[in-house]
Design a protein around this motif. Structure first.
Motif, short mmCIF file in Angstrom:
data_model
loop_
_atom_site.label_atom_id
_atom_site.label_comp_id
_atom_site.label_asym_id
_atom_site.label_seq_id
_atom_site.Cartn_x
_atom_site.Cartn_y
_atom_site.Cartn_z
N VAL A 169 0.52 -4.87 -2.14
CA VAL A 169 0.38 -3.65 -2.97
C VAL A 169 -1.08 -3.56 -3.37
CG1 VAL A 169 1.63 -2.32 -4.11
CG2 VAL A 169 3.39 -3.67 -2.17
N HIS B 261 -3.68 -0.50 -2.98
CA HIS B 261 -3.86 0.05 -4.38
C HIS B 261 -5.60 0.65 -4.09
CE1 HIS B 261 -0.49 2.78 -5.73
NE2 HIS B 261 0.26 1.61 -4.44
N GLN C 192 -6.60 -2.96 -10.75
CA GLN C 192 -6.01 -3.30 -9.21
C GLN C 192 -6.14 -4.76 -8.60
OE1 GLN C 192 -3.74 -2.05 -8.32
NE2 GLN C 192 -3.24 -0.26 -9.01
N ASP D 246 5.83 -4.49 -8.87
CA ASP D 246 4.81 -3.22 -8.76
C ASP D 246 5.94 -1.81 -9.58
OD1 ASP D 246 3.28 -3.97 -6.88
OD2 ASP D 246 5.12 -4.60 -5.77
N ASP E 296 5.40 0.27 -11.51
CA ASP E 296 4.75 1.37 -11.96
C ASP E 296 4.31 2.68 -10.95
OD1 ASP E 296 3.05 -0.64 -10.76
OD2 ASP E 296 0.82 0.29 -11.39
N ILE E 297 3.78 1.61 -9.38
CA ILE E 297 4.19 2.16 -8.19
C ILE E 297 5.73 2.89 -7.98
CG2 ILE E 297 3.85 2.19 -5.53
CD1 ILE E 297 1.47 -0.07 -6.76
N GLU F 202 6.03 5.77 -9.81
CA GLU F 202 5.53 7.57 -8.59
C GLU F 202 6.45 7.95 -8.14
OE1 GLU F 202 1.61 6.08 -7.23
OE2 GLU F 202 0.96 5.25 -9.32
N ASN G 81 2.01 1.74 0.98
CA ASN G 81 2.32 0.58 0.95
C ASN G 81 1.48 -1.22 1.14
OD1 ASN G 81 1.88 1.97 -2.68
ND2 ASN G 81 3.29 2.90 -1.45
#
Length: 406
Positions: free
Chosen positions: A40, A44, A109, A167, A169-170, A173, A289
């Motif tokens: 992941v 990114h 990242q 993850d 934050d992902i 989204e 992802n």
């Protein structure tokens, strides 16, 4: 700078493990189960590099073109030339700010990759208890995020201090898109498709087409037929070469309309189509992802259930001590093959003890089998009578026969 998508991240570690310590070889084996953990942030990281490269290439080309225009235009006064050059300098300052922000994202990242590598390397014998606890918390957070329990996932993450190993934050989204689809709004999903257009095209995704078709259907539902036809010409026609049948079916709704009873077209107007879009978006989101399509907790549970699954698990009289007696576990294991047990054991339903030569199996007249020890104890307490605990059959101890297992 571009990174090659064709090189799997595991290759790096397998190459090192082949010429390094046994500990690194064990880490490589662990990495095969922890693919998502590294994939992941790595995906990114590559995405940030590509975005920065595109921005720099576009802006620098524009500046070079602008300088060329200034130098070749003989009609420009010195003042106009200076103004144009100052404008180009401002563009370069803007590019610098964008690249600094992009560099910050890249660094973030890369740092996540480093933290997660350190976490995998900490899986040593002296530290396994703590490592397994962190691992369990990670897969629980992953499950909560996939099931949309965002607040609970955040609280668990903060409590266990594993922010760099999950993850959130992902998934936040993705939450914006999922919430919009549940509110029958395709705009955020279409924006996401546009942002990831090249990668979705590479994976032959149909998500954008399904979103466009749903938007068309909603226009037909609202009886905005002229608007629907204009929309189809602009957004659906480009898909005709590869998905003509889907387009023909959707266009037929202009004639059948929203209140049709024809099953072929009625289903297109059903609310479950929005749920299907949510599920399809999740699948595409996970693939892009580098995430597993199933929650990690399901995968680990299935690994254990596959070793326990037998035909007996799905019978009504399956013992309650068997995890597969639970309906939720049965559903999870439904697609799994039965366990290949080379060495079987007979366990008494009454005492839960092993039945062997010292405690042989005995068969009641109704065909049910229990251990000799259990039946003897029952007969001694009930004047030589035996009661089958599963069927209620009552018989004399002399009626039972010994079972011989070959």
């Amino acid at each position: 700078m571009e990174m090659d998508d064709s090189v799997p991240i595991e290759f790096i570690f397998e190459a090192d493990a082949s010429r390094s310590s046994p500990r690194l070889a064990q880490l490589t084996e662990s990495l095969k189960l922890e693919h998502q953990l590294l994939r992941v942030p790595f995906e990114h990281y590559k995405k940030a590099i590509r975005a920065n490269h595109r921005v720099a290439e576009k802006e620098i080309s524009a500046v070079i073109s602008g300088v060329s225009d200034v130098t070749t235009d003989g009609n420009l006064s010195s003042g106009d030339a200076v103004n144009r050059l100052n404008s180009l300098v401002s563009k370069l300052h803007g590019l610098k700010r964008k690249l600094e922000e992009g560099n910050r994202v890249e660094h973030l990242q890369a740092q996540k990759c480093r933290v997660r590598l350190d976490h995998l390397e900490s899986a040593i014998e002296e530290n396994m208890s703590e490592w397994n606890g962190t691992h369990l918390n990670r897969i629980l957070v992953d499950y909560m995020l996939r099931m949309s329990y965002y607040d609970t996932a955040v609280k668990l993450t903060e409590c266990r201090k594993i922010q760099n190993l999950v993850d959130i934050d992902i998934f936040q989204e993705a939450k914006v898109v999922i919430d919009a689809l549940r509110n029958k709004d395709v705009a955020p999903a279409l924006a996401w498709c546009a942002e990831n257009k090249s990668r979705l095209k590479k994976s032959k995704s149909k998500l954008e087409l399904q979103l466009r078709l749903q938007e068309f259907i909603e226009m037909v539902r609202a009886e905005n037929y002229l608007q629907a036809i204009k929309y189809a010409r602009k957004y659906l026609a480009p898909w005709a070469a590869t998905h003509l049948k889907e387009l023909q079916r959707a266009m037929a709704t202009l004639a059948f309309k929203r209140d049709t009873e024809c099953a072929t077209y009625k289903v297109l107007f059903e609310p479950k189509q929005w749920d299907n879009l949510v599920d399809q978006f999740k699948q595409e989101f996970f693939k892009l992802n580098g995430m597993t399509l199933e929650p990690l907790v399901n995968i680990y549970l299935q690994a254990g259930l596959s070793a326990l699954k037998t035909p007996y698990c799905y019978k009504d009289d399956c013992t309650k001590e068997d995890p597969l007696s639970q309906e939720s576990f049965q559903k999870l294991a439904l697609a799994l093959p039965y366990a290949k047990l080379h060495h079987s054991k007979l366990v008494c339903y009454i005492t839960k003890e092993l039945m062997d030569t010292g405690n042989p199996p005995q068969v009641l007249p109704n065909g049910y089998v229990y251990s000799a020890k259990a039946l003897e104890e029952m007969a001694n307490k009930n004047n030589g009578m035996i009661t089958c605990p599963r069927t209620g059959l009552v018989c004399n101890y002399r009626e039972i026969v010994k079972a011989y297992v070959s």
